[in-house]
Design a protein around this motif. Sequence first.
Motif, PDB file in Angstrom:
ATOM      1  N   THR A  45       6.065  -1.157  13.630  1.00  0.00           N
ATOM      2  CA  THR A  45       6.841  -2.277  14.176  1.00  0.00           C
ATOM      3  C   THR A  45       6.730  -3.491  13.255  1.00  0.00           C
ATOM      4  OG1 THR A  45       4.935  -3.049  15.398  1.00  0.00           O
ATOM      5  CG2 THR A  45       6.397  -1.520  16.550  1.00  0.00           C
ATOM      6  N   GLN A  46       7.597  -4.436  13.481  1.00  0.00           N
ATOM      7  CA  GLN A  46       7.615  -5.637  12.641  1.00  0.00           C
ATOM      8  C   GLN A  46       6.297  -6.408  12.699  1.00  0.00           C
ATOM      9  OE1 GLN A  46       8.313  -9.028  14.244  1.00  0.00           O
ATOM     10  NE2 GLN A  46       7.576  -9.789  12.283  1.00  0.00           N
ATOM     11  N   PRO A  47       5.695  -6.603  13.864  1.00  0.00           N
ATOM     12  CA  PRO A  47       4.409  -7.326  13.874  1.00  0.00           C
ATOM     13  C   PRO A  47       3.316  -6.606  13.088  1.00  0.00           C
ATOM     14  CG  PRO A  47       5.351  -7.338  16.057  1.00  0.00           C
ATOM     15  CD  PRO A  47       6.188  -6.399  15.244  1.00  0.00           C
ATOM     16  N   SER A  48       3.315  -5.286  13.111  1.00  0.00           N
ATOM     17  CA  SER A  48       2.309  -4.546  12.349  1.00  0.00           C
ATOM     18  C   SER A  48       2.520  -4.723  10.851  1.00  0.00           C
ATOM     19  CB  SER A  48       2.354  -3.059  12.707  1.00  0.00           C
ATOM     20  OG  SER A  48       1.987  -2.880  14.046  1.00  0.00           O
ATOM     21  N   VAL A  49       3.751  -4.655  10.438  1.00  0.00           N
ATOM     22  CA  VAL A  49       4.064  -4.890   9.027  1.00  0.00           C
ATOM     23  C   VAL A  49       3.600  -6.285   8.624  1.00  0.00           C
ATOM     24  CG1 VAL A  49       5.954  -5.202   7.385  1.00  0.00           C
ATOM     25  CG2 VAL A  49       6.011  -3.278   8.990  1.00  0.00           C
ATOM     26  N   SER A  50       3.899  -7.247   9.461  1.00  0.00           N
ATOM     27  CA  SER A  50       3.500  -8.625   9.203  1.00  0.00           C
ATOM     28  C   SER A  50       1.972  -8.737   9.064  1.00  0.00           C
ATOM     29  CB  SER A  50       4.000  -9.498  10.346  1.00  0.00           C
ATOM     30  OG  SER A  50       3.828 -10.853  10.063  1.00  0.00           O
ATOM     31  N   HIS A  51       1.271  -8.044   9.930  1.00  0.00           N
ATOM     32  CA  HIS A  51      -0.196  -8.030   9.891  1.00  0.00           C
ATOM     33  C   HIS A  51      -0.716  -7.475   8.565  1.00  0.00           C
ATOM     34  CE1 HIS A  51      -4.334  -7.058  10.939  1.00  0.00           C
ATOM     35  NE2 HIS A  51      -4.089  -5.811  10.648  1.00  0.00           N
ATOM     36  N   HIS A  52      -0.142  -6.347   8.139  1.00  0.00           N
ATOM     37  CA  HIS A  52      -0.613  -5.726   6.894  1.00  0.00           C
ATOM     38  C   HIS A  52      -0.314  -6.599   5.678  1.00  0.00           C
ATOM     39  CE1 HIS A  52      -2.067  -2.110   8.640  1.00  0.00           C
ATOM     40  NE2 HIS A  52      -0.910  -1.778   9.178  1.00  0.00           N
ATOM     41  N   LEU A  53       0.869  -7.176   5.681  1.00  0.00           N
ATOM     42  CA  LEU A  53       1.213  -8.056   4.558  1.00  0.00           C
ATOM     43  C   LEU A  53       0.275  -9.256   4.519  1.00  0.00           C
ATOM     44  CD1 LEU A  53       5.096  -7.810   4.737  1.00  0.00           C
ATOM     45  CD2 LEU A  53       3.655  -7.090   2.821  1.00  0.00           C
ATOM     46  N   LYS A  54      -0.080  -9.742   5.685  1.00  0.00           N
ATOM     47  CA  LYS A  54      -1.000 -10.884   5.760  1.00  0.00           C
ATOM     48  C   LYS A  54      -2.368 -10.539   5.161  1.00  0.00           C
ATOM     49  CE  LYS A  54      -2.690 -14.331   9.060  1.00  0.00           C
ATOM     50  NZ  LYS A  54      -2.805 -14.693  10.480  1.00  0.00           N
ATOM     51  N   GLN A  55      -2.839  -9.340   5.461  1.00  0.00           N
ATOM     52  CA  GLN A  55      -4.136  -8.907   4.907  1.00  0.00           C
ATOM     53  C   GLN A  55      -4.092  -8.893   3.376  1.00  0.00           C
ATOM     54  OE1 GLN A  55      -5.749  -8.644   8.193  1.00  0.00           O
ATOM     55  NE2 GLN A  55      -6.811  -6.928   7.259  1.00  0.00           N
ATOM     56  N   LEU A  56      -2.970  -8.410   2.847  1.00  0.00           N
ATOM     57  CA  LEU A  56      -2.836  -8.323   1.392  1.00  0.00           C
ATOM     58  C   LEU A  56      -2.722  -9.708   0.768  1.00  0.00           C
ATOM     59  CD1 LEU A  56      -0.468  -5.215   1.225  1.00  0.00           C
ATOM     60  CD2 LEU A  56      -2.850  -5.309   0.444  1.00  0.00           C
ATOM     61  N   VAL A  57      -2.049 -10.608   1.473  1.00  0.00           N
ATOM     62  CA  VAL A  57      -1.926 -11.984   0.966  1.00  0.00           C
ATOM     63  C   VAL A  57      -3.274 -12.697   1.058  1.00  0.00           C
ATOM     64  CG1 VAL A  57      -0.887 -14.242   1.414  1.00  0.00           C
ATOM     65  CG2 VAL A  57       0.549 -12.193   1.424  1.00  0.00           C
ATOM     66  N   GLU A  58      -3.988 -12.492   2.151  1.00  0.00           N
ATOM     67  CA  GLU A  58      -5.288 -13.151   2.302  1.00  0.00           C
ATOM     68  C   GLU A  58      -6.307 -12.647   1.281  1.00  0.00           C
ATOM     69  OE1 GLU A  58      -6.394 -12.908   6.423  1.00  0.00           O
ATOM     70  OE2 GLU A  58      -5.104 -14.597   6.960  1.00  0.00           O
ATOM     71  N   ALA A  59      -6.139 -11.410   0.878  1.00  0.00           N
ATOM     72  CA  ALA A  59      -7.001 -10.879  -0.185  1.00  0.00           C
ATOM     73  C   ALA A  59      -6.499 -11.319  -1.554  1.00  0.00           C
ATOM     74  CB  ALA A  59      -7.046  -9.356  -0.108  1.00  0.00           C
ATOM     75  N   GLU A  60      -5.363 -11.970  -1.559  1.00  0.00           N
ATOM     76  CA  GLU A  60      -4.723 -12.471  -2.782  1.00  0.00           C
ATOM     77  C   GLU A  60      -4.224 -11.367  -3.702  1.00  0.00           C
ATOM     78  OE1 GLU A  60      -6.310 -16.674  -4.045  1.00  0.00           O
ATOM     79  OE2 GLU A  60      -8.037 -15.417  -3.625  1.00  0.00           O
ATOM     80  N   LEU A  61      -4.051 -10.184  -3.131  1.00  0.00           N
ATOM     81  CA  LEU A  61      -3.447  -9.106  -3.928  1.00  0.00           C
ATOM     82  C   LEU A  61      -1.942  -9.308  -4.029  1.00  0.00           C
ATOM     83  CD1 LEU A  61      -5.445  -6.031  -2.602  1.00  0.00           C
ATOM     84  CD2 LEU A  61      -5.378  -6.812  -4.980  1.00  0.00           C
ATOM     85  N   LEU A  62      -1.385 -10.006  -3.036  1.00  0.00           N
ATOM     86  CA  LEU A  62       0.033 -10.340  -3.056  1.00  0.00           C
ATOM     87  C   LEU A  62       0.213 -11.848  -3.004  1.00  0.00           C
ATOM     88  CD1 LEU A  62       1.743  -7.809  -0.586  1.00  0.00           C
ATOM     89  CD2 LEU A  62       1.413  -7.620  -3.067  1.00  0.00           C
ATOM     90  N   LEU A  63       1.251 -12.302  -3.661  1.00  0.00           N
ATOM     91  CA  LEU A  63       1.663 -13.695  -3.563  1.00  0.00           C
ATOM     92  C   LEU A  63       2.963 -13.725  -2.781  1.00  0.00           C
ATOM     93  CD1 LEU A  63       0.996 -14.616  -7.289  1.00  0.00           C
ATOM     94  CD2 LEU A  63      -0.397 -15.279  -5.303  1.00  0.00           C
ATOM     95  N   ALA A  64       3.033 -14.623  -1.814  1.00  0.00           N
ATOM     96  CA  ALA A  64       4.229 -14.718  -0.976  1.00  0.00           C
ATOM     97  C   ALA A  64       5.018 -15.958  -1.351  1.00  0.00           C
ATOM     98  CB  ALA A  64       3.823 -14.771   0.487  1.00  0.00           C
TER      99      ALA A  64
END
Lengths: 92, 92
Positions: A45-64
């Motif tokens: 679902t969209q909230p789950s996707v949002s959660h996973h992307l947040k984890q990656l951003v918080e780890a700084e593996l992704l830049l948003a």
Amino acid sequence: MMDNKKIEKISRALSDASRITILQQFKKRDDCLYCAEVHDILDLTQPSVSHHLKQLVEAELLLAEKEGRNLKYVLNEQVLNEYISSLNDLKK
Amino acid sequence: MMDNKKIEKISRALSDASRITILQQFKKRDDCLYCAEVHDILDLTQPSVSHHLKQLVEAELLLAEKEGRNLKYVLNEQVLNEYISSLNDLKK
DNA sequence: TTAAAACATCGAAATATTTAAATATTTTAA
DNA sequence: TTAAAATATTTAAATATTTCGATGTTTTAA
């Protein structure tokens, strides 16, 4: 260079099948990925996707980056390289 | 080379401060580490130490070898290298 | 053969993670 | 200005992880 808390956080971000799949998409796409594309790829679902992307951003593996009402993600190769360096440091 | 399930498992093994500390000891010691030494280093009970070592062995980051009633651990550099390769593959 | 040492397993409590439904926020288009 | 689209947050349930105390197993030393 990278402290243990940071290594732990990045490792945890990498310890999920959905998040690994997300990271692997960057090579297939044109270097960047939109939130909506991730939703299409993953069977979540969209909230789950949002959660996973947040984890990656918080780890700084992704830049948003905001692009209007879309969110564009870019792989942070510098952090990935530092993480890889830390792992290489474990060796003799 | 390394499938996503394996990447996930290794990442999870690395996502704990105690286990990162354990792996970092190998450089300081003579390439190998005894279970009892880990117990001295970490402020954890023996069952907890046993649990953490098991996670690292199940991820194949460590190889365990019995020496009488002691257990000797060796860093599995091949698996570590394959994991690092998989991470490098995320990049362009 | 028995006791002690080294390590593993089990059971349970505390905490963290994953997921989805419901709802909120922000931005653009009509 | 209002409606719709894109994404985030909150809440709650299910599951997983971490830790310890108690106990079990295996090996060596006495």
